[in-house]
Design a protein around this motif. Sequence first.
Motif, PDB file in Angstrom:
ATOM      1  N   ASN A 144     -52.726 -73.040   4.977  1.00  0.00           N
ATOM      2  CA  ASN A 144     -51.056 -73.468   5.215  1.00  0.00           C
ATOM      3  C   ASN A 144     -50.329 -72.044   5.490  1.00  0.00           C
ATOM      4  OD1 ASN A 144     -52.776 -75.919   3.677  1.00  0.00           O
ATOM      5  ND2 ASN A 144     -53.794 -74.285   2.385  1.00  0.00           N
ATOM      6  N   GLU A 145     -49.942 -72.601   5.770  1.00  0.00           N
ATOM      7  CA  GLU A 145     -48.323 -72.158   5.980  1.00  0.00           C
ATOM      8  C   GLU A 145     -46.516 -71.902   5.403  1.00  0.00           C
ATOM      9  OE1 GLU A 145     -44.846 -71.877   9.653  1.00  0.00           O
ATOM     10  OE2 GLU A 145     -46.270 -72.631   9.860  1.00  0.00           O
ATOM     11  N   ILE A 146     -47.499 -71.233   4.148  1.00  0.00           N
ATOM     12  CA  ILE A 146     -46.441 -71.337   2.446  1.00  0.00           C
ATOM     13  C   ILE A 146     -44.841 -71.222   3.524  1.00  0.00           C
ATOM     14  CG2 ILE A 146     -46.627 -71.033  -0.047  1.00  0.00           C
ATOM     15  CD1 ILE A 146     -48.978 -72.316   1.193  1.00  0.00           C
ATOM     16  N   PRO A 147     -43.971 -71.978   2.946  1.00  0.00           N
ATOM     17  CA  PRO A 147     -42.809 -71.472   2.911  1.00  0.00           C
ATOM     18  C   PRO A 147     -41.835 -70.423   2.189  1.00  0.00           C
ATOM     19  CG  PRO A 147     -42.999 -74.191   1.735  1.00  0.00           C
ATOM     20  CD  PRO A 147     -44.418 -72.805   1.923  1.00  0.00           C
ATOM     21  N   GLN A 148     -41.609 -69.467   2.889  1.00  0.00           N
ATOM     22  CA  GLN A 148     -41.269 -68.079   2.712  1.00  0.00           C
ATOM     23  C   GLN A 148     -40.037 -68.217   0.825  1.00  0.00           C
ATOM     24  OE1 GLN A 148     -41.920 -65.215   3.593  1.00  0.00           O
ATOM     25  NE2 GLN A 148     -41.043 -64.357   1.967  1.00  0.00           N
ATOM     26  N   LYS A 149     -39.507 -69.954   1.281  1.00  0.00           N
ATOM     27  CA  LYS A 149     -38.828 -69.935   0.202  1.00  0.00           C
ATOM     28  C   LYS A 149     -39.807 -69.116  -1.943  1.00  0.00           C
ATOM     29  CE  LYS A 149     -35.195 -72.926  -2.429  1.00  0.00           C
ATOM     30  NZ  LYS A 149     -34.608 -74.336  -2.860  1.00  0.00           N
ATOM     31  N   SER A 153     -40.865 -66.323  -2.024  1.00  0.00           N
ATOM     32  CA  SER A 153     -40.461 -65.549  -2.765  1.00  0.00           C
ATOM     33  C   SER A 153     -40.887 -66.331  -4.759  1.00  0.00           C
ATOM     34  CB  SER A 153     -38.908 -65.313  -1.956  1.00  0.00           C
ATOM     35  OG  SER A 153     -38.927 -65.085  -0.777  1.00  0.00           O
ATOM     36  N   GLN A 154     -40.273 -67.009  -4.730  1.00  0.00           N
ATOM     37  CA  GLN A 154     -39.779 -67.795  -6.066  1.00  0.00           C
ATOM     38  C   GLN A 154     -40.817 -66.521  -7.252  1.00  0.00           C
ATOM     39  OE1 GLN A 154     -38.383 -70.352  -7.772  1.00  0.00           O
ATOM     40  NE2 GLN A 154     -38.729 -68.425  -8.916  1.00  0.00           N
ATOM     41  N   ILE A 155     -42.651 -66.870  -6.005  1.00  0.00           N
ATOM     42  CA  ILE A 155     -43.406 -66.081  -6.561  1.00  0.00           C
ATOM     43  C   ILE A 155     -43.324 -65.096  -7.329  1.00  0.00           C
ATOM     44  CG2 ILE A 155     -46.322 -65.557  -6.606  1.00  0.00           C
ATOM     45  CD1 ILE A 155     -46.363 -68.162  -4.856  1.00  0.00           C
ATOM     46  N   ARG A 156     -42.671 -63.907  -6.494  1.00  0.00           N
ATOM     47  CA  ARG A 156     -42.560 -62.679  -6.121  1.00  0.00           C
ATOM     48  C   ARG A 156     -41.606 -62.438  -7.140  1.00  0.00           C
ATOM     49  NH1 ARG A 156     -42.280 -61.153  -0.035  1.00  0.00           N
ATOM     50  NH2 ARG A 156     -44.122 -61.426   0.451  1.00  0.00           N
ATOM     51  N   ASP A 157     -40.195 -63.228  -7.474  1.00  0.00           N
ATOM     52  CA  ASP A 157     -39.234 -63.155  -8.895  1.00  0.00           C
ATOM     53  C   ASP A 157     -40.252 -62.785  -9.789  1.00  0.00           C
ATOM     54  OD1 ASP A 157     -37.876 -62.808  -6.820  1.00  0.00           O
ATOM     55  OD2 ASP A 157     -36.690 -63.921  -6.435  1.00  0.00           O
ATOM     56  N   TRP A 158     -40.725 -63.954 -10.246  1.00  0.00           N
ATOM     57  CA  TRP A 158     -41.453 -64.698 -11.513  1.00  0.00           C
ATOM     58  C   TRP A 158     -42.555 -64.203 -11.758  1.00  0.00           C
ATOM     59  CZ3 TRP A 158     -43.010 -70.596 -10.870  1.00  0.00           C
ATOM     60  CH2 TRP A 158     -41.481 -71.121 -11.253  1.00  0.00           C
ATOM     61  N   THR A 159     -43.513 -63.258 -10.816  1.00  0.00           N
ATOM     62  CA  THR A 159     -43.760 -61.889 -11.017  1.00  0.00           C
ATOM     63  C   THR A 159     -43.429 -60.605 -11.639  1.00  0.00           C
ATOM     64  OG1 THR A 159     -45.381 -63.301  -9.366  1.00  0.00           O
ATOM     65  CG2 THR A 159     -46.169 -60.374 -10.717  1.00  0.00           C
ATOM     66  N   SER A 160     -42.125 -60.401 -10.887  1.00  0.00           N
ATOM     67  CA  SER A 160     -41.441 -59.498 -11.620  1.00  0.00           C
ATOM     68  C   SER A 160     -40.958 -59.646 -13.267  1.00  0.00           C
ATOM     69  CB  SER A 160     -40.253 -59.183 -10.525  1.00  0.00           C
ATOM     70  OG  SER A 160     -40.027 -58.273 -10.838  1.00  0.00           O
ATOM     71  N   ASP A 161     -40.188 -60.703 -13.352  1.00  0.00           N
ATOM     72  CA  ASP A 161     -39.669 -61.046 -14.707  1.00  0.00           C
ATOM     73  C   ASP A 161     -40.793 -60.987 -15.562  1.00  0.00           C
ATOM     74  OD1 ASP A 161     -36.950 -61.421 -13.197  1.00  0.00           O
ATOM     75  OD2 ASP A 161     -37.298 -63.542 -13.085  1.00  0.00           O
ATOM     76  N   LEU A 162     -41.762 -61.090 -15.174  1.00  0.00           N
ATOM     77  CA  LEU A 162     -42.548 -61.130 -16.673  1.00  0.00           C
ATOM     78  C   LEU A 162     -43.529 -60.330 -16.596  1.00  0.00           C
ATOM     79  CD1 LEU A 162     -44.038 -64.840 -15.773  1.00  0.00           C
ATOM     80  CD2 LEU A 162     -43.242 -64.119 -17.723  1.00  0.00           C
ATOM     81  N   GLY A 163     -43.466 -59.365 -15.669  1.00  0.00           N
ATOM     82  CA  GLY A 163     -44.196 -58.021 -15.891  1.00  0.00           C
ATOM     83  C   GLY A 163     -45.726 -57.799 -15.877  1.00  0.00           C
ATOM     84  N   LEU A 186     -42.945 -77.090  -6.727  1.00  0.00           N
ATOM     85  CA  LEU A 186     -44.289 -77.532  -6.461  1.00  0.00           C
ATOM     86  C   LEU A 186     -44.714 -78.520  -5.708  1.00  0.00           C
ATOM     87  CD1 LEU A 186     -46.691 -76.460  -6.279  1.00  0.00           C
ATOM     88  CD2 LEU A 186     -47.377 -77.684  -8.540  1.00  0.00           C
ATOM     89  N   ARG A 187     -43.732 -79.943  -6.163  1.00  0.00           N
ATOM     90  CA  ARG A 187     -43.887 -81.269  -5.129  1.00  0.00           C
ATOM     91  C   ARG A 187     -42.873 -80.869  -3.552  1.00  0.00           C
ATOM     92  NH1 ARG A 187     -40.096 -85.988  -6.537  1.00  0.00           N
ATOM     93  NH2 ARG A 187     -40.430 -85.506  -8.490  1.00  0.00           N
ATOM     94  N   ASN A 188     -41.763 -80.955  -3.064  1.00  0.00           N
ATOM     95  CA  ASN A 188     -41.384 -80.416  -1.829  1.00  0.00           C
ATOM     96  C   ASN A 188     -41.881 -80.021  -1.643  1.00  0.00           C
ATOM     97  OD1 ASN A 188     -39.210 -81.993  -3.350  1.00  0.00           O
ATOM     98  ND2 ASN A 188     -37.955 -80.605  -3.947  1.00  0.00           N
ATOM     99  N   THR A 189     -42.852 -78.339  -2.126  1.00  0.00           N
ATOM    100  CA  THR A 189     -43.270 -77.733  -1.486  1.00  0.00           C
ATOM    101  C   THR A 189     -44.647 -78.157  -0.487  1.00  0.00           C
ATOM    102  OG1 THR A 189     -42.989 -75.671  -2.539  1.00  0.00           O
ATOM    103  CG2 THR A 189     -44.970 -75.364  -1.503  1.00  0.00           C
ATOM    104  N   LEU A 190     -45.402 -78.823  -1.834  1.00  0.00           N
ATOM    105  CA  LEU A 190     -46.734 -79.372  -0.677  1.00  0.00           C
ATOM    106  C   LEU A 190     -46.313 -80.701   0.185  1.00  0.00           C
ATOM    107  CD1 LEU A 190     -48.573 -80.669  -3.936  1.00  0.00           C
ATOM    108  CD2 LEU A 190     -49.397 -79.128  -2.209  1.00  0.00           C
ATOM    109  N   ILE A 191     -45.178 -81.356  -0.154  1.00  0.00           N
ATOM    110  CA  ILE A 191     -44.107 -82.537   1.547  1.00  0.00           C
ATOM    111  C   ILE A 191     -43.818 -81.632   1.959  1.00  0.00           C
ATOM    112  CG2 ILE A 191     -42.283 -83.543   1.320  1.00  0.00           C
ATOM    113  CD1 ILE A 191     -42.147 -84.659  -1.764  1.00  0.00           C
ATOM    114  N   THR A 192     -43.845 -80.246   2.284  1.00  0.00           N
ATOM    115  CA  THR A 192     -43.333 -79.460   3.380  1.00  0.00           C
ATOM    116  C   THR A 192     -44.337 -79.237   3.730  1.00  0.00           C
ATOM    117  OG1 THR A 192     -41.559 -78.687   1.952  1.00  0.00           O
ATOM    118  CG2 THR A 192     -42.291 -77.560   4.449  1.00  0.00           C
TER     119      THR A 192
END
Length: 910
Positions: free
Chosen positions: A301-306, A309-319, A374-380
């Motif tokens: 699946n071609e996951i949107p870059q946005k 990026s959100q996953i990376r940011d959260w991962t960083s925030d949550l340590g 998450l819903r919008n990503t699945l629609i994409t």
Amino acid sequence: MKLHTELEKNTLELEGLQKIRTDYDYLLAAFKEMLQSLGEEKLAEVISLGQNGADRDLSGMSDRKLAQAIGISFELLNLVEENAATQFRRKTETRLGPDSTRGSWAETFRAWKSMGISEKKMADLLPTIQVMPVLTAHPTEAKRLTVLDIHRELYILLVKLENPLWSDSEREQIKDDLKCVLERWWRTGEIYLQKPRLEDERSNVMHYFENVFPETLRLTDQRLKDAWNYMGFSAEYLQWPEHYPKLRFGSWVGGDRDGHPFVTPEFTASTLQLHREGALKILRKELVELARKLSFSEFINEIPQKFISQIRDWTSDLGEQGQKAVERNASEPLRQYVNLMIAKLDNTIEERFDLGDKCYYRNPMAMSEDLRQLRNTLITLRAEQVAKKHVFPIERILDCFGFHLAKLDIRQNSAYHEIALSQILKASGFSDFDYPSWDEEKRLEFIQGELLINRPFLLPGRPCGPEADNVLGYFLEVKKYIDKYGEDGIGSIIVSMTRSLSDLLVVFLFLREVGLKEVRLPVVPLLETIDDLIAGPKILESFLDHALVREQREIQGGLVQEVMLGYSDSNKDGGILTSRWNIYKAEERLSEVGEKFGVKMRFFHGRGGTISRGGGKIHRFLESMPPGSVSGQIKMTIQGETIANQFANRLNATYNLEMFLSGTARQALTEKESIDVRRYTIMDELVATARKNYRELLDHPKFIEFYGQVTPIDVLEQSKIGSRPARRTGQRSLSDLRSIPWVFSWNQSRFNLTGWFGTGAALHHFKKNKPEDFAYLKQLAEEWPFLKFGLIQIETNVLNSDPKIMRMYADMAQNPSVREQLLKLILDDYQLCNTAIENLLGSPVNERRLSRLENHKLRKDSMDILHSLQVRSLIHWREMGESDTKKSHERLLNLLLLVNTLAGGLKNTG
């Protein structure tokens, strides 16, 4: 076509009645075998006689065992009837279509379509609908919580038997399981030997919030979607959560302190916390299940870059916590995203607020935004079906329950508030602190002056007196909760027995005292007596026109005002016809006041389980509202045993929630009608006559004495079926007696006069002296839902009454002349009511009420035995007095069992 449909429905109804008898015989046979296995052959023989037991030999049989056996047989019949009703609806929809079910979404859509209402208008209306069932724990639930669990097990086994594919050996195994559950029930007993704690009542409603309603919400949404598709409407209008009606839940358990001394500030605080924990627990479970479903590979699946990026940011925030979340499902970004949401929710649950806003959810809105992404990503990804199947339900659960599960209303009596304020004034040094003695003008002048001052009366923590400390104590707990979590978990501040504007405004002084004045919690009048219902519109107009309330609307943009309407006390005050008509007119006039101020009215209907207290089928109840009075927002209490009756199994729960939602939507598009002067004139005169007859009975100088002797009210006051006292202040007066035991006691002795008395003489008066008006009433009974629904309900109460049993209880009255005088009043009205309603509805009762009459027939023989046992036991118990405490207590326990058993047979308490 219509005639064909009616014939088909009649055929299905007859099939349903036959199914009830067949299933009931099966369960009774299993019960008989269980009793025989315990050596209770004689008892089994009596039970197996079913409804042909006129010649039963009851000599030498324990009253307790007999009552318990009959009680279980009643409950088995109730389960059978509940299951048969579900199967009847299924068959009806299969043969005649979903729109054949009265009150359903499909019927509502069909009606709208025939009125020329467009799909777009329907779709635009749906998201504006908001309904809130409010669960309460009034002492109307006569069953032990353990026994309710047993009922659920039996129901599941009964439904299991519907499967025609079971082999003979499999069916025998199900029967063995049934007998095992029945034995556990037999050995458990029914009644409360200890008064239930508030914690028990809270646990009971929490069961529904946590285990029943989340799944029922899914099924209810599916019913709406199926009906929309059945009508052939465009799917684009009903795809996502924001297109659906809003379902919210409320609770009074832990917040309703009107006459309930055990609801302490601490209990309110713990309840609010428990609600929050329950909601977060539900959401976490849903997210864990969602993560299992979203195993989308990033290589496929071609996951949107946005999104990445959100996953990376959260991962960083949550340590470290975030790193563990993403490592759990490498190469599966959707799962990683949900894992990170779970980590944020865990921090919310553990209240790790020190980690910063990005590491936990401050409020449901923040979580909703993440689910929307998450819903919008699945629609994409063109995975809309996955979004609808798996993300949609969580979005709906979050919208429904938030982080608070159910809104906790805070209710207290206006008289209690008066005492509390008097104590505060005294502690503050006011020389004139006797607030209860002040007239309305003085009260308003004082409150108005105080509301202009932003200072409290007292230093924090200063004790004033029990009432004041209690009032300020629970408002302080509300403030602590709001400061920490926000306002979502708090419902309305309800003032019982609202009689004047000052009763509402004084609440703002309490809120100011604890620092809640700026929060603007909704202050709600509860109009309970006939006089209060009449005065209600004037009170509301003064309230909405008050500067503080106007300012509140301007700041919040709040265009909704809630008003609670009391069915119980207005009924006790004036009788059923007077109560219903004055509530009807109050709704009209209150709506006019709201319209004047540009405010939408949200009526909160304080219904009980019985017809006398506003009970009955939800869709018919809603249909009987004044046209134009239902704004689309509505609240309704679900009390005591009604909770289990409506929601104990998920299919019944789905049906009742559909009726509530669909009925509210349908009424929201009903336009206001011009006043029919003749209709109102006739109804006003009819009600005045009914109230006069009703008060003639209640105001009789010997009525209280008669009431105390011919009903088991003295037993009910010592029963263990609820944590709340039967009387508000402990005084032995009719006004102090709660409406629930008032109705319960008359039902137990089969007078049921709270549901019909006064109506018969009034209708007879019109038929005899005003035949033209009576003929007009007959026409209205066909076309006016309010009158038709009311007459059917009153007739139901008349059918539930029994003159023979009334006389049996009346014989306990010690004054023969008073007994005959009052009994004549009651029986005369009973006969007149029977005749007049049958005349107005146009056909004999045995043609219209097949199910009701069959219901009575199946119960009558056993009910007669129980009434005889109760009367005999009452006489002996009352004769004992305090002379033999041990024997008196034993007799009381037998009486409590009989009360419970009769309640099961009657299918209601109060």
